[in-house]
Design a protein around this motif. Structure first.
Motif, PDB file in Angstrom:
ATOM      1  N   ASP A  22      10.405 -51.458 -32.656  1.00 17.40           N
ATOM      2  CA  ASP A  22      11.804 -51.573 -32.262  1.00 17.40           C
ATOM      3  C   ASP A  22      12.580 -52.561 -33.121  1.00 17.40           C
ATOM      4  O   ASP A  22      13.728 -52.318 -33.494  1.00 17.40           O
ATOM      5  N   TYR A 107      28.517 -45.874 -22.578  1.00 18.82           N
ATOM      6  CA  TYR A 107      29.554 -45.929 -23.613  1.00 18.82           C
ATOM      7  C   TYR A 107      30.549 -47.011 -23.214  1.00 18.82           C
ATOM      8  O   TYR A 107      30.966 -47.087 -22.055  1.00 18.82           O
ATOM      9  N   ALA A 136      26.681 -49.170 -25.604  1.00 19.50           N
ATOM     10  CA  ALA A 136      26.518 -48.676 -26.972  1.00 19.50           C
ATOM     11  C   ALA A 136      27.281 -47.375 -27.136  1.00 19.50           C
ATOM     12  O   ALA A 136      27.362 -46.574 -26.201  1.00 19.50           O
ATOM     13  N   THR A 137      27.855 -47.178 -28.310  1.00 16.38           N
ATOM     14  CA  THR A 137      28.507 -45.912 -28.614  1.00 16.38           C
ATOM     15  C   THR A 137      27.447 -44.827 -28.775  1.00 16.38           C
ATOM     16  O   THR A 137      26.255 -45.111 -28.884  1.00 16.38           O
ATOM     17  N   HIS A 138      27.887 -43.573 -28.785  1.00 21.23           N
ATOM     18  CA  HIS A 138      26.946 -42.459 -28.814  1.00 21.23           C
ATOM     19  C   HIS A 138      25.985 -42.543 -29.994  1.00 21.23           C
ATOM     20  O   HIS A 138      24.789 -42.280 -29.853  1.00 21.23           O
ATOM     21  N   ASP A 139      26.504 -42.908 -31.156  1.00 24.66           N
ATOM     22  CA  ASP A 139      25.636 -42.961 -32.330  1.00 24.66           C
ATOM     23  C   ASP A 139      24.560 -44.041 -32.180  1.00 24.66           C
ATOM     24  O   ASP A 139      23.441 -43.886 -32.663  1.00 24.66           O
ATOM     25  N   ARG A 140      24.887 -45.127 -31.471  1.00 20.06           N
ATOM     26  CA  ARG A 140      23.914 -46.204 -31.301  1.00 20.06           C
ATOM     27  C   ARG A 140      22.951 -45.945 -30.148  1.00 20.06           C
ATOM     28  O   ARG A 140      21.970 -46.673 -29.989  1.00 20.06           O
ATOM     29  N   LEU A 141      23.237 -44.937 -29.344  1.00 19.39           N
ATOM     30  CA  LEU A 141      22.276 -44.527 -28.329  1.00 19.39           C
ATOM     31  C   LEU A 141      21.199 -43.622 -28.921  1.00 19.39           C
ATOM     32  O   LEU A 141      20.207 -43.324 -28.264  1.00 19.39           O
ATOM     33  N   GLN A 142      21.419 -43.195 -30.156  1.00 21.21           N
ATOM     34  CA  GLN A 142      20.486 -42.273 -30.796  1.00 21.21           C
ATOM     35  C   GLN A 142      19.056 -42.815 -30.772  1.00 21.21           C
ATOM     36  O   GLN A 142      18.797 -43.929 -31.236  1.00 21.21           O
ATOM     37  N   ARG A 144      17.328 -44.014 -28.406  1.00 17.36           N
ATOM     38  CA  ARG A 144      16.958 -44.982 -27.371  1.00 17.36           C
ATOM     39  C   ARG A 144      16.463 -44.312 -26.098  1.00 17.36           C
ATOM     40  O   ARG A 144      15.620 -44.860 -25.396  1.00 17.36           O
ATOM     41  N   GLN A 230      38.550 -51.183 -31.778  1.00 17.96           N
ATOM     42  CA  GLN A 230      37.260 -50.775 -31.219  1.00 17.96           C
ATOM     43  C   GLN A 230      37.225 -50.699 -29.693  1.00 17.96           C
ATOM     44  O   GLN A 230      36.223 -50.284 -29.127  1.00 17.96           O
TER      45      GLN A 230
END
Length: 307
Positions: A22, A107, A136-142, A144, A230
């Motif tokens: 991680d 989000y 976290a935004t959607h891309d940062r949830l990738q 997880r 943001q």
């Protein structure tokens, strides 16, 4: 090895491996598990020796990278560690009592709407469940959800990588936000054609930015972006000062910016497609009983409805 023989590795070694995967470096993994870097490094070396396989490539300047075998072992290690935590939790709770951690992804612009009723209501009903929040935004949830770092998440209905299970909570169409003294603010609705030549304060966080631009593109329009920010409160703050207009989905009850400047919320005409807000969770392994109960609780709440 017989069915009841001890495996040649320990849960501690597996926890170090997951932390290293991680965090990306031995030093960061050591800080996370409250151990020395040398202890983590030795444990990882011993784990590789026990399994007879190379799990990662360690480079002093670039951290570590999992091998294909390492990726598989990390996934299995997460399952074993989760099972171990479930066993511990089951021994500390009364019959029928939910005990243990749930990591909730959300989000950021949904957090003020979705999290308060869940944290208050579910938290009161199940005080021994530990609720941890990851915004976290959607891309940062990738990744997880698949990795087990997040048990359940609240997101817009746009694509989240992977194939998570999902359920719709509510839907809202986007609306325009204008300063209260704007000449258009006296109307109940506004057309995108009326706004396109004005300055747009864009909520520049995926998928919000893509959604806003797609609304204009669907009508053959290209908005004039003046500022990119943001958070939706930043959008409302700049709009309240008269620096432009915004396009938002979330509808706070307070019709004033963070600084107290009044804003007006106008429906867009012709009507734009609503945006769905979903709860998602990993398809496999099956969610724990407490995560299932949180999902049921979230679906039972009286969420906002289009006006």
């Amino acid at each position: 090895m017989h069915a009841f023989d001890s495996p040649p590795f320990t849960l501690r070694q597996l926890s170090f491996l997951v932390a290293a995967a991680d965090e990306g470096t031995v030093a960061a993994a050591a800080a996370r598990v409250h151990a020395s870097p040398s202890a983590v490094s030795e444990a990882l070396t011993e784990l590789e020796r026990s399994l007879g396989a190379r799990l990662m490539v360690r480079r002093r300047a670039r951290g570590l990278t999992l091998t294909s075998t390492g990726v598989e072992v990390v996934a299995r290690a997460r399952e074993l560690l989760t099972s171990a935590r479930e066993l511990e939790s089951s021994l500390h709770g009364a019959a029928g009592e939910l005990v243990g951690p749930i990591t909730i992804g959300c989000y950021p612009t949904l957090a003020p709407t979705v999290l308060p009723p869940i944290l208050q209501g579910f938290g009161s009903a199940h005080p021994r469940v530990e609720l941890e929040i990851v915004e976290a935004t959607h891309d940062r949830l990738q990744g997880r959800l698949e990795s087990g770092q997040v048990d359940v998440a609240f997101v817009y209905d746009t694509l989240v990588p992977g194939q998570p299970s999902r359920a719709r909570l509510f839907e809202l169409p986007a609306h325009a936000v204008l300063a209260a003294d704007d000449p258009l603010a006296a109307d109940e609705t506004v057309r995108l054609e009326q706004l396109v030549e004005r300055d747009l304060i864009l909520l520049d966080a995926p998928p919000s930015s893509e959604h806003t631009m797609s609304l204009f593109a669907a009508q053959g329009l290209v908005p004039r972006v003046r500022h990119r920010v943001q958070s939706y409160e930043a959008v409302r703050a700049l709009v309240g000062r008269g620096l432009g207009y915004g396009i938002l989905v979330q509808r706070p009850a307070n019709r004033a910016s963070y600084e107290g400047y009044p804003v007006a919320m106008l429906e867009i005409t012709p009507a734009v497609p609503p945006v769905g807000i979903d709860v998602i969770w990993p398809t496999a392994p099956a969610p724990t009983e407490r995560v299932q109960e949180l999902i049921r609780f979230a679906r039972s709440l009286p969420w906002p409805q289009p006006r």
